[in-house]
Each structure stands twice: as structure tokens, then as C-alpha cells.
Scaffold this motif. Structure first.
Motif, PDB file in Angstrom:
ATOM      1  N   GLY A  41       0.788  -1.216   0.000  1.00 56.58           N
ATOM      2  CA  GLY A  41       0.000   0.000   0.000  1.00 56.58           C
ATOM      3  C   GLY A  41       0.820   1.265   0.000  1.00 56.58           C
ATOM      4  N   LEU A  45       0.376   4.080  -2.909  1.00 54.63           N
ATOM      5  CA  LEU A  45       0.016   5.481  -2.693  1.00 54.63           C
ATOM      6  C   LEU A  45       1.036   6.428  -3.306  1.00 54.63           C
ATOM      7  CD1 LEU A  45      -1.414   5.256   0.909  1.00 54.63           C
ATOM      8  CD2 LEU A  45      -2.680   5.874  -1.166  1.00 54.63           C
ATOM      9  N   LYS A  65       1.180  -1.770   4.624  1.00 54.20           N
ATOM     10  CA  LYS A  65      -0.088  -1.048   4.439  1.00 54.20           C
ATOM     11  C   LYS A  65      -0.972  -1.869   3.508  1.00 54.20           C
ATOM     12  CE  LYS A  65      -0.163   3.269   4.706  1.00 54.20           C
ATOM     13  NZ  LYS A  65      -0.186   4.716   4.696  1.00 54.20           N
ATOM     14  N   VAL A  70      -5.178   1.830   2.059  1.00 54.75           N
ATOM     15  CA  VAL A  70      -5.063   2.617   0.825  1.00 54.75           C
ATOM     16  C   VAL A  70      -6.401   3.284   0.519  1.00 54.75           C
ATOM     17  CG1 VAL A  70      -4.714   2.487  -1.682  1.00 54.75           C
ATOM     18  CG2 VAL A  70      -3.179   1.236  -0.139  1.00 54.75           C
TER      19      VAL A  70
END
Length: 127
Positions: A41, A45, A65, A70
Motif C-alpha cells: 500500500g 500510494l 499497508k 489505501v
């Protein structure tokens, strides 16, 4: 795949499984998508911030993550600044894939793919 203006559609594949990402990349490239990949994640991002994507093919259950985190980050953005999310999950040790996908839908995922899914299901979700 091209959009209405004739430009290639772009997709970010986010999954912690290298082999799965490779298969998805090959399938989407053969369907004329521009494709990038992220392994978690955080990387997703960063890439979403750097490059706009038509679609993010997002695994929900990942170390570091995960996909839900997200989605929570993307939810803070104006609707016009969010890519379309196709969430996918096969579940994990503590949650079923169906539950993970329902959570993703509640956080804005537009399409849901329960792993393993067929190529037909993938192509339909990407339309």
C-alpha cells in the motif's frame, strides 16, 4: 484498452504476490493497458500520487499497508482525484475474502474480485 479519447487506459496492480502481479500484468498488457506495479500500500500510494491511473487493481489483504488503508487514504481526496478501484481478495487467516471485499466496497471500491477469479471476470471488472 483505450478510453473514449483514444488514449491508452492505465492500471496500477497492487499485490504482494510477485507471480500474481506478473500474470495480471501480462493479461492487461495483452489487452492494451498501460501497466505499473506496486508490492504494498505504501508503494501504491506513492505511485498514485506521482502518476494518474485509470484503474487500481488493489489486493485488500497485504502485509505493511493493506488495501483497506489505501482506500481510507484515497477517501480523503476529492472524488475527481481518485482512480477507479477494483478490489480483489482471497481472504487470509483472520478474515474471508468476501468480508474483505465488502469492507472495500464500503470504502469506495467500484468492482470486487474474489480470488481466484477468471480472465472473463477480470476483463469485465476492468471495463
Amino acid at each position: 484498452m483505450t478510453n473514449r479519447e483514444g488514449a491508452k487506459q492505465s492500471c496500477l496492480i497492487v499485490d504482494d504476490n510477485d507471480e500474481f502481479r506478473e500474470v495480471m500484468r501480462d493479461v492487461l498488457l495483452s489487452a492494451d493497458w498501460e501497466v505499473e506495479e506496486a508490492v504494498n500500500g505504501d508503494e501504491a500510494l506513492q505511485k498514485i500520487n506521482d502518476d494518474g491511473f485509470s484503474v487500481v487493481l488493489l489486493d485488500i489483504l497485504m502485509p505493511q499497508k493493506d488495501g483497506l488503508e489505501v482506500l481510507l487514504e484515497l477517501e480523503k481526496r476529492p472524488q475527481s482525484a481518485r482512480p477507479r478501484i477494483v478490489a480483489m481478495s482471497g481472504g487470509g487467516s483472520k478474515v474471508t475474502g468476501s468480508l474483505a471485499l465488502q469492507l472495500a466496497k464500503g470504502l469506495g471500491a467500484k468492482k470486487l474480485l474474489l480470488k481466484p477469479f477468471s480472465l472473463k471476470e477480470l476483463h469485465e471488472a476492468m471495463e
